[in-house]
Design an enzyme around this catalytic site. Structure first.
Site, PDB file in Angstrom:
ATOM      1  N   LYS A  49       0.823  -1.212   0.000  1.00 14.88           N
ATOM      2  CA  LYS A  49       0.000   0.000   0.000  1.00 14.88           C
ATOM      3  C   LYS A  49       0.863   1.272   0.000  1.00 14.88           C
ATOM      4  CE  LYS A  49      -4.093  -2.041   2.214  1.00 14.88           C
ATOM      5  NZ  LYS A  49      -5.025  -1.954   3.375  1.00 14.88           N
ATOM      6  N   HIS A  74      -2.247  -5.340   1.428  1.00 13.88           N
ATOM      7  CA  HIS A  74      -3.568  -5.917   1.162  1.00 13.88           C
ATOM      8  C   HIS A  74      -3.395  -7.368   0.750  1.00 13.88           C
ATOM      9  CE1 HIS A  74      -7.592  -6.517  -0.504  1.00 13.88           C
ATOM     10  NE2 HIS A  74      -6.959  -7.181  -1.470  1.00 13.88           N
ATOM     11  N   TYR A  78     -12.428  -1.293  -3.766  1.00 15.60           N
ATOM     12  CA  TYR A  78     -12.977  -1.516  -2.423  1.00 15.60           C
ATOM     13  C   TYR A  78     -14.504  -1.401  -2.402  1.00 15.60           C
ATOM     14  CZ  TYR A  78      -8.454  -1.664   0.033  1.00 15.60           C
ATOM     15  OH  TYR A  78      -7.210  -2.025   0.509  1.00 15.60           O
ATOM     16  N   GLU A  97     -10.013  -9.400  -7.890  1.00 21.35           N
ATOM     17  CA  GLU A  97      -8.953  -8.420  -7.607  1.00 21.35           C
ATOM     18  C   GLU A  97      -7.770  -8.551  -8.563  1.00 21.35           C
ATOM     19  OE1 GLU A  97     -10.055  -8.034  -2.850  1.00 21.35           O
ATOM     20  OE2 GLU A  97      -8.130  -8.899  -3.430  1.00 21.35           O
ATOM     21  N   ASN A 129      -2.074   0.276   6.875  1.00 20.04           N
ATOM     22  CA  ASN A 129      -1.581  -1.011   7.379  1.00 20.04           C
ATOM     23  C   ASN A 129      -0.739  -1.787   6.375  1.00 20.04           C
ATOM     24  OD1 ASN A 129      -3.644  -1.779   5.737  1.00 20.04           O
ATOM     25  ND2 ASN A 129      -4.865  -2.802   7.298  1.00 20.04           N
TER      26      ASN A 129
HETATM   27  P1  IDP Z   1      -8.075  -6.594   5.505  1.00 24.16           P
HETATM   28  O1  IDP Z   1      -7.243  -5.646   4.678  1.00 24.16           O
HETATM   29  O2  IDP Z   1      -7.298  -7.138   6.681  1.00 24.16           O
HETATM   30  O3  IDP Z   1      -8.719  -7.686   4.677  1.00 24.16           O
HETATM   31  P2  IDP Z   1     -10.719  -5.318   5.612  1.00 24.16           P
HETATM   32  O4  IDP Z   1     -11.683  -5.476   6.740  1.00 24.16           O
HETATM   33  O5  IDP Z   1     -11.013  -6.019   4.331  1.00 24.16           O
HETATM   34  O6  IDP Z   1      -9.257  -5.743   6.173  1.00 24.16           O
HETATM   35  O7  IDP Z   1     -10.583  -3.752   5.357  1.00 24.16           O
HETATM   36  C1  IDP Z   1      -9.956  -3.269   4.187  1.00 24.16           C
HETATM   37  C2  IDP Z   1      -9.029  -2.141   4.583  1.00 24.16           C
HETATM   38  O8  IDP Z   1      -9.813  -1.066   5.113  1.00 24.16           O
HETATM   39  C3  IDP Z   1      -8.023  -2.468   5.699  1.00 24.16           C
HETATM   40  O9  IDP Z   1      -6.884  -3.143   5.257  1.00 24.16           O
HETATM   41  C4  IDP Z   1      -7.707  -1.085   6.221  1.00 24.16           C
HETATM   42  O10 IDP Z   1      -6.792  -0.382   5.362  1.00 24.16           O
HETATM   43  C5  IDP Z   1      -9.077  -0.407   6.147  1.00 24.16           C
HETATM   44  N1  IDP Z   1      -9.827  -0.548   7.404  1.00 24.16           N
HETATM   45  C6  IDP Z   1     -10.412  -1.669   7.896  1.00 24.16           C
HETATM   46  N2  IDP Z   1     -11.046  -1.442   9.062  1.00 24.16           N
HETATM   47  C7  IDP Z   1     -10.877  -0.122   9.312  1.00 24.16           C
HETATM   48  C8  IDP Z   1     -11.294   0.751  10.379  1.00 24.16           C
HETATM   49  O11 IDP Z   1     -11.966   0.322  11.339  1.00 24.16           O
HETATM   50  N3  IDP Z   1     -10.897   2.045  10.282  1.00 24.16           N
HETATM   51  C9  IDP Z   1     -10.165   2.538   9.239  1.00 24.16           C
HETATM   52  N4  IDP Z   1      -9.757   1.757   8.219  1.00 24.16           N
HETATM   53  C10 IDP Z   1     -10.095   0.446   8.251  1.00 24.16           C
HETATM   54 MG    MG Z   2     -10.148  -7.499   3.190  1.00 20.48          MG
END
Ligand code: IDP
Ligand code: MG
Length: 141
Positions: free
Chosen positions: A11, A117, A51, A128, A114
Protein backbone atom coordinates in the site's frame (compact mmCIF):
# COMPACT_ATOMS: atom_id res chain seq x y z
CA UNK A 1 -4.48 -27.62 -0.41
CA UNK A 2 -4.26 -26.74 -4.06
CA UNK A 3 -2.17 -24.10 -5.77
CA UNK A 4 -3.86 -20.70 -5.56
CA UNK A 5 -3.26 -17.18 -6.79
CA UNK A 6 -3.91 -14.14 -4.64
CA UNK A 7 -3.75 -10.38 -5.09
CA UNK A 8 -1.29 -8.59 -2.84
CA UNK A 9 -0.80 -4.82 -2.67
CA UNK A 10 2.08 -3.03 -1.02
CA UNK A 11 0.00 0.00 0.00
CA UNK A 12 1.03 3.68 -0.42
CA UNK A 13 2.19 4.02 3.21
CA UNK A 14 4.69 1.17 2.84
CA UNK A 15 5.94 2.40 -0.54
CA UNK A 16 6.40 5.90 0.95
CA UNK A 17 8.34 4.48 3.92
CA UNK A 18 10.72 2.67 1.58
CA UNK A 19 9.94 -0.81 2.88
CA UNK A 20 8.61 -2.35 -0.36
CA UNK A 21 11.83 -4.29 -0.83
CA UNK A 22 11.70 -5.73 2.69
CA UNK A 23 8.10 -6.84 2.10
CA UNK A 24 9.00 -8.47 -1.23
CA UNK A 25 11.85 -10.29 0.51
CA UNK A 26 9.40 -11.70 3.10
CA UNK A 27 7.12 -12.87 0.28
CA UNK A 28 9.98 -14.66 -1.46
CA UNK A 29 11.34 -16.13 1.78
CA UNK A 30 7.86 -17.51 2.52
CA UNK A 31 8.03 -19.45 -0.74
CA UNK A 32 5.31 -17.51 -2.55
CA UNK A 33 6.05 -16.85 -6.22
CA UNK A 34 5.50 -13.36 -7.70
CA UNK A 35 3.79 -13.87 -11.07
CA UNK A 36 3.07 -10.19 -11.78
CA UNK A 37 3.89 -6.78 -10.31
CA UNK A 38 3.40 -3.15 -11.31
CA UNK A 39 3.51 0.26 -9.67
CA UNK A 40 0.38 2.37 -10.04
CA UNK A 41 -1.04 5.54 -8.53
CA UNK A 42 -4.75 4.95 -8.11
CA UNK A 43 -7.40 7.58 -8.75
CA UNK A 44 -10.38 7.89 -6.42
CA UNK A 45 -12.41 5.97 -8.96
CA UNK A 46 -9.81 3.18 -9.12
CA UNK A 47 -9.73 2.81 -5.33
CA UNK A 48 -13.52 3.07 -5.03
CA UNK A 49 -14.02 0.25 -7.52
CA UNK A 50 -11.43 -1.94 -5.88
CA UNK A 51 -12.98 -1.52 -2.42
CA UNK A 52 -16.62 -1.45 -3.61
CA UNK A 53 -17.39 -4.34 -1.23
CA UNK A 54 -16.70 -1.90 1.64
CA UNK A 55 -18.76 1.03 0.29
CA UNK A 56 -21.28 0.90 3.16
CA UNK A 57 -18.55 0.90 5.84
CA UNK A 58 -17.87 4.14 7.76
CA UNK A 59 -14.18 4.07 6.79
CA UNK A 60 -14.77 3.67 3.02
CA UNK A 61 -14.17 7.31 2.00
CA UNK A 62 -11.07 7.64 4.16
CA UNK A 63 -9.74 4.28 2.94
CA UNK A 64 -10.14 5.37 -0.70
CA UNK A 65 -8.32 8.65 0.02
CA UNK A 66 -5.49 6.77 1.74
CA UNK A 67 -5.10 4.41 -1.21
CA UNK A 68 -4.74 7.40 -3.59
CA UNK A 69 -2.08 9.20 -1.47
CA UNK A 70 0.76 7.85 -3.56
CA UNK A 71 1.86 4.92 -5.67
CA UNK A 72 1.27 1.36 -4.60
CA UNK A 73 2.49 -2.01 -5.83
CA UNK A 74 -0.14 -4.60 -6.76
CA UNK A 75 1.24 -8.11 -7.26
CA UNK A 76 -0.07 -11.55 -8.10
CA UNK A 77 1.29 -14.25 -5.78
CA UNK A 78 1.06 -17.98 -6.35
CA UNK A 79 1.63 -20.97 -4.13
CA UNK A 80 0.04 -23.84 -2.29
CA UNK A 81 -2.74 -22.36 -0.10
CA UNK A 82 -1.48 -18.89 -1.13
CA UNK A 83 -4.55 -16.93 0.01
CA UNK A 84 -4.28 -18.05 3.64
CA UNK A 85 -0.48 -18.06 3.69
CA UNK A 86 -0.26 -14.46 2.43
CA UNK A 87 -2.88 -13.31 4.96
CA UNK A 88 -1.00 -15.09 7.76
CA UNK A 89 2.20 -13.31 6.72
CA UNK A 90 0.33 -9.94 6.57
CA UNK A 91 -1.06 -10.23 10.10
CA UNK A 92 -4.27 -8.79 11.57
CA UNK A 93 -5.89 -5.72 9.99
CA UNK A 94 -5.18 -3.71 13.15
CA UNK A 95 -1.40 -3.69 13.76
CA UNK A 96 -2.05 -3.47 17.50
CA UNK A 97 -3.52 -6.98 17.21
CA UNK A 98 -1.00 -8.33 14.67
CA UNK A 99 1.26 -11.18 15.75
CA UNK A 100 5.01 -10.79 16.09
CA UNK A 101 6.83 -11.51 12.85
CA UNK A 102 3.98 -10.35 10.59
CA UNK A 103 4.32 -7.57 8.03
CA UNK A 104 1.65 -5.40 9.64
CA UNK A 105 3.30 -5.75 13.06
CA UNK A 106 6.57 -4.57 11.53
CA UNK A 107 5.40 -1.87 9.12
CA UNK A 108 1.77 -0.77 9.67
CA UNK A 109 1.13 2.47 11.52
CA UNK A 110 -2.66 2.22 12.03
CA UNK A 111 -5.71 0.09 11.24
CA UNK A 112 -6.06 2.12 8.03
CA UNK A 113 -2.41 2.65 7.05
CA UNK A 114 -1.58 -1.01 7.38
CA UNK A 115 1.06 -1.57 4.70
CA UNK A 116 -0.43 -4.45 2.71
CA UNK A 117 -3.57 -5.92 1.16
CA UNK A 118 -4.43 -9.56 0.55
CA UNK A 119 -7.45 -11.23 -1.02
CA UNK A 120 -9.66 -13.11 1.45
CA UNK A 121 -11.14 -15.90 -0.72
CA UNK A 122 -10.77 -17.48 -4.19
CA UNK A 123 -13.69 -15.43 -5.59
CA UNK A 124 -12.30 -12.11 -4.35
CA UNK A 125 -8.81 -13.08 -5.54
CA UNK A 126 -10.15 -13.67 -9.07
CA UNK A 127 -11.92 -10.27 -9.11
CA UNK A 128 -8.95 -8.42 -7.61
CA UNK A 129 -6.31 -9.98 -9.88
CA UNK A 130 -8.38 -9.11 -12.96
CA UNK A 131 -8.86 -5.55 -11.62
CA UNK A 132 -5.14 -4.81 -12.03
CA UNK A 133 -3.71 -7.40 -14.44
CA UNK A 134 -4.57 -8.87 -17.82
CA UNK A 135 -3.72 -12.48 -18.65
CA UNK A 136 -0.64 -11.32 -20.59
CA UNK A 137 0.76 -9.54 -17.48
CA UNK A 138 0.79 -12.78 -15.45
CA UNK A 139 3.89 -14.91 -15.89
CA UNK A 140 3.11 -18.49 -14.91
CA UNK A 141 6.04 -20.82 -14.20
P1 IDP B 1 -8.07 -6.59 5.51
O1 IDP B 1 -7.24 -5.65 4.68
O2 IDP B 1 -7.30 -7.14 6.68
O3 IDP B 1 -8.72 -7.69 4.68
P2 IDP B 1 -10.72 -5.32 5.61
O4 IDP B 1 -11.68 -5.48 6.74
O5 IDP B 1 -11.01 -6.02 4.33
O6 IDP B 1 -9.26 -5.74 6.17
O7 IDP B 1 -10.58 -3.75 5.36
C1 IDP B 1 -9.96 -3.27 4.19
C2 IDP B 1 -9.03 -2.14 4.58
O8 IDP B 1 -9.81 -1.07 5.11
C3 IDP B 1 -8.02 -2.47 5.70
O9 IDP B 1 -6.88 -3.14 5.26
C4 IDP B 1 -7.71 -1.09 6.22
O10 IDP B 1 -6.79 -0.38 5.36
C5 IDP B 1 -9.08 -0.41 6.15
N1 IDP B 1 -9.83 -0.55 7.40
C6 IDP B 1 -10.41 -1.67 7.90
N2 IDP B 1 -11.05 -1.44 9.06
C7 IDP B 1 -10.88 -0.12 9.31
C8 IDP B 1 -11.29 0.75 10.38
O11 IDP B 1 -11.97 0.32 11.34
N3 IDP B 1 -10.90 2.05 10.28
C9 IDP B 1 -10.16 2.54 9.24
N4 IDP B 1 -9.76 1.76 8.22
C10 IDP B 1 -10.09 0.45 8.25
MG1 MG C 1 -10.15 -7.50 3.19
Amino acid sequence: MSVQRTLAIIKPDAVAKGVAGQIITKIEQAGLTILAARMIHMSGEDAGGFYAVHRARPFYQSLCEFMTQGPCLPMVLEGDDAIRRWRDLMGATDPAKAAAGTIRKAFASSIESNAVHGSDAPETAAFEIAYFFSALDIHAR
